[in-house]
Write an enzyme that holds these catalytic residues in place. Structure first.
Site, PDB file in Angstrom:
ATOM      1  N   ASP A 171      46.933  45.517  38.185  1.00 57.26           N
ATOM      2  CA  ASP A 171      45.935  45.605  39.259  1.00 57.26           C
ATOM      3  C   ASP A 171      45.394  47.030  39.406  1.00 57.26           C
ATOM      4  O   ASP A 171      46.151  47.985  39.521  1.00 57.26           O
ATOM      5  CB  ASP A 171      46.593  45.163  40.568  1.00 57.26           C
ATOM      6  CG  ASP A 171      45.593  44.776  41.636  1.00 57.26           C
ATOM      7  OD1 ASP A 171      44.625  45.536  41.859  1.00 57.26           O
ATOM      8  OD2 ASP A 171      45.769  43.719  42.262  1.00 57.26           O
ATOM      9  N   CYS A 220      39.980  42.233  44.958  1.00 62.30           N
ATOM     10  CA  CYS A 220      40.875  41.425  44.129  1.00 62.30           C
ATOM     11  C   CYS A 220      40.503  39.951  44.094  1.00 62.30           C
ATOM     12  O   CYS A 220      40.411  39.359  43.015  1.00 62.30           O
ATOM     13  CB  CYS A 220      42.315  41.563  44.639  1.00 62.30           C
ATOM     14  SG  CYS A 220      42.921  43.269  44.702  1.00 62.30           S
ATOM     15  N   ASP A 246      42.009  43.473  37.148  1.00 63.95           N
ATOM     16  CA  ASP A 246      41.010  42.799  37.979  1.00 63.95           C
ATOM     17  C   ASP A 246      39.854  43.738  38.331  1.00 63.95           C
ATOM     18  O   ASP A 246      38.736  43.292  38.534  1.00 63.95           O
ATOM     19  CB  ASP A 246      41.643  42.205  39.246  1.00 63.95           C
ATOM     20  CG  ASP A 246      42.441  43.217  40.053  1.00 63.95           C
ATOM     21  OD1 ASP A 246      42.656  44.348  39.570  1.00 63.95           O
ATOM     22  OD2 ASP A 246      42.863  42.874  41.179  1.00 63.95           O
ATOM     23  N   HIS A 247      40.116  45.038  38.402  1.00 63.75           N
ATOM     24  CA  HIS A 247      39.074  46.013  38.723  1.00 63.75           C
ATOM     25  C   HIS A 247      39.647  47.406  38.548  1.00 63.75           C
ATOM     26  O   HIS A 247      40.835  47.576  38.236  1.00 63.75           O
ATOM     27  CB  HIS A 247      38.539  45.827  40.142  1.00 63.75           C
ATOM     28  CG  HIS A 247      39.614  45.723  41.172  1.00 63.75           C
ATOM     29  ND1 HIS A 247      40.413  46.798  41.518  1.00 63.75           N
ATOM     30  CD2 HIS A 247      40.054  44.680  41.917  1.00 63.75           C
ATOM     31  CE1 HIS A 247      41.281  46.414  42.439  1.00 63.75           C
ATOM     32  NE2 HIS A 247      41.096  45.137  42.692  1.00 63.75           N
TER      33      HIS A 247
END
Length: 508
Positions: A13, A53, A312-313
Site C-alpha cells: 500500500d 485506497c 494501490d497508489h
C-alpha cells in the site's frame, strides 16, 4: 505447462514507483523485488487509476475505470452487478483467498439492515474468501500480539502505531523512534507468515491475494528498519519555497493545502524522519516477500506460479508540501508493477523493462487470461501477456495514462463551500503522456503541464497562448477517452428474432 497455473497477487500500500533499487533509487534497497524483476517483467510507466485506497482497489479488482464502477470514495458502495477477478477465477474452479484487505464498500442493497459490513468501508471483495482479514480492526493480528505478551491498546487499530518510549528524531534522538513491536511480530510479517503457511498446505491450483498494509502510514518502522536510512541522507522534496507559493497554482491545490491532514509538516527534520521510515518499511516488505519467494522455490511452486507485485497508489511524501495521495500529481499515481509469468512462453520477456503506459485496470485481464478465463466486457484494461512474452506491443496499445480523482466528501461539504461546487462537481480527470499532462475539472479551471520542460509540475500552461493548440488537443484526447470507455457491458448485444446476438469489440 501441464498443471493449472497458481496465482500470487501481491499489493503493497502507498508505494511510489521509483522506490525500487532496480530502477537506481539512491536510497531504497529492494533485492528480492529486484530479483523478481530480473526473472519477470518490470513495468516502468505503470499508473493507478484512482485514489484513495477504496476507489483505486476497486479499479484494480474489477478492471474498470472509476467513471464506470463509480465507487469514488472510501465508503462509496461497489455496485453488486459488477464482477471481479475473484468471481471469475472461481468459475474456473479456483478458491480465491485473501490475506489482508481489499477496502471494498459492499452494496447495501444486497445486505440486511443489521449487517456489520454496513458499518465499515473495509469489506472483503465479493467472491474472495478472507483467511486473515486486516484493516482498522485487525483482530487476528492483535490476538497474536496478546498471545506473545504485548499490551494492546484500545481501540485496537492503535496497535499499528505503538512507538517505543523516548524522544523521536526531530526531538534530538539519533534515529527515528522504532515501532514498539518486534519486526517478526508486526503486521507485515504476520500476514506473510499466514500466507506462507497457506501456500505450503494448499491444494493446487491456488489463487491468493496478499494485501500488505506497508509502507502506508503511520510511518513507524520496527527495528532494525527504523535506523536503515539516515534522515539527513534521504532525497529532498520537490516543492516550492512555501505552501503558500504552491497554493497559487490552482484553487483545488490551495484547498488541499489548507487541510491539516494532507499538508506536510513545516519541520523538515520530522518530514525527513517520516521519509526515512517510509523507506525502511519498504525494506521490511522486501525482506518479507523474499521469504515468500524462497518458500515457492523450496516447495517447487516457483515454476508454476504467476506472481504480480504492485500497489494501490503512491504517496506525496512532502512533494508540493502534501502528504498522502490526492489530486493530479504523478507521485500519487505512478506505482511499481512487476509480473513474473513462469511459463516457457514468457521466457523471451524475462528481465525486460517495459516503457509503454500500463494501468491497474490491466491486472484483472492479465490474471484471467493467464488462468484461461474469459475477460468480461466490463473490463476497461487489457492483458499484459504480449509484454510478458517479449512480443511487440499491440498496435492499438494506449499512448497515455489516465486517472480520476473524486474529492467529494459525503460527510463534509468543506470542499464544496470553499470551491463553490456541488457534491457531484468535486471531480477531476487526468490524461498524461510522455510530454504533457492535462487536468480537467468539472467546474474549476483546467491545468496543463509541459513535462519535458517542467517535470516537477510547477508551472500551469493552461493560460499560455503558446499552448492553446496543445490545450485543445489534450482536451479532445480526454473527451475521446471518456467516450471510448463508457460502460459497455450490454452494448455489444442486440435482441433479434433469432435471439440475442453478440459481437464483442476491441476497446482500443
Amino acid at each position: 505447462m501441464s498443471k493449472p497455473l497458481n496465482v500470487l497477487f501481491i499489493t503493497a500500500d502507498q508505494w511510489r514507483a521509483e522506490c525500487l533499487s532496480v530502477l537506481g533509487h539512491p536510497v531504497v534497497r529492494t533485492p528480492n523485488l529486484d530479483g523478481l524483476a530480473r526473472d519477470g517483467v518490470l513495468f516502468a510507466n505503470h499508473f493507478a487509476n484512482a485514489v484513495p485506497c477504496g476507489p483505486s482497489r476497486t479499479s484494480l479488482h474489477t478492471g474498470m475505470y472509476l467513471q464506470n464502477h463509480r465507487s469514488g470514495t472510501n465508503g462509496t458502495p461497489l455496485d453488486a452487478r459488477h464482477t471481479n477477478w475473484a468471481k471469475e477465477a472461481a468459475k474456473r474452479g479456483y478458491d480465491p483467498v485473501l490475506f489482508g484487505y481489499t477496502d471494498t464498500s459492499l452494496d447495501p442493497r444486497e445486505l440486511a439492515d443489521d449487517d456489520p459490513w454496513l458499518r465499515t468501508y473495509e469489506g472483503p471483495l465479493p467472491g474472495i474468501r478472507p483467511l486473515v482479514l486486516m484493516g482498522e480492526t485487525p483482530h487476528a493480528w492483535v490476538e497474536s500480539l496478546r498471545v506473545k505478551g504485548y499490551a494492546v491498546p484500545e481501540p485496537i487499530a492503535r496497535a499499528y502505531s505503538l512507538r517505543a518510549s523516548g524522544p523521536d528524531y526531530e526531538d534530538g534522538a539519533p534515529q527515528p523512534k522504532p515501532l514498539a513491536i518486534k519486526a517478526q511480530d508486526d503486521d507485515t510479517n504476520f500476514l506473510v507468515d499466514r500466507c506462507i503457511d497457506y501456500i505450503r498446505a494448499a491444494k493446487e491450483p491456488f489463487i491468493a491475494h496478499l494485501s500488505i498494509l506497508r509502507p502506508h502510514p503511520p510511518f513507524i518502522a520496527p527495528e532494525p528498519y527504523n535506523a536503515l536510512h539516515d534522515p539527513l541522507g534521504v532525497p529532498g522534496f520537490s516543492r516550492l519555497a512555501t505552501p503558500e507559493h504552491e497554493a497559487v497554482q490552482h484553487p483545488w491545490l490551495a484547498h488541499q493545502l489548507s487541510r491539516r491532514a494532507f499538508r506536510a509538516p513545516a519541520d523538515e527534520k520530522k518530514l525527513r524522519r517520516m521519509k526515512a521510515a517510509y523507506y525502511g518499511l519498504m525494506a521490511e516488505v522486501d525482506d518479507a516477500l523474499g521469504r515468500v519467494f524462497a518458500m515457492l522455490k523450496e516447495t517447487g511452486r516457483w515454476d508454476d506460479t504467476l506472481i504480480i507485485f504492485t500497489s494501490d497508489h503512491g504517496e506525496q511524501m512532502g512533494d508540493h508540501w502534501l502528504l498522502g495521495k490526492c489530486g493530479y500529481f504523478d507521485a500519487s499515481y505512478r506505482i511499481p508493477l512487476i509480473v513474473r509469468d513462469p511459463r516457457p512462453s514468457a521466457d523471451p520477456g524475462r528481465g525486460t523493462t517495459v516503457g509503454r503506459f500500463t494501468e491497474n485496470v490491466d491486472i484483472m485481464p492479465t490474471i484471467l487470461e493467464s488462468i484461461g478465463a474469459a475477460i468480461p466486457v466490463q473490463c476497461d484494461g487489457l492483458s499484459l501477456s504480449a509484454f510478458l512474452e517479449g512480443r511487440r506491443a499491440p498496435a492499438n496499445w494506449r499512448t497515455e495514462a489516465h486517472w480520476e480523482f473524486d474529492f467529494r466528501d459525503p460527510t463534509d461539504d468543506a470542499a464544496e463551500q470553499r470551491l463553490g461546487l456541488t457534491l457531484h462537481q468535486c471531480t477531476m480527470n487526468i490524461v498524461r503522456d510522455d510530454r504533457f499532462k492535462y487536468v480537467h475539472f468539472t467546474k474549476l479551471p483546467p491545468l496543463l503541464f509541459d513535462l519535458e520542460k517542467d517535470p516537477g509540475e510547477f508551472e500551469n500552461r493552461a493560460g499560455d497562448p503558446a499552448y492553446l493548440a496543445v490545450m485543445l488537443e489534450y482536451a479532445q484526447k480526454l473527451l475521446s477517452w471518456r467516450m471510448n470507455h463508457d460502460e459497455q457491458v450490454l452494448t455489444h448485444i442486440v435482441l433479434t428474432e433469432d435471439g440475442p446476438v453478440a459481437r464483442p469489440a476491441l476497446r482500443y
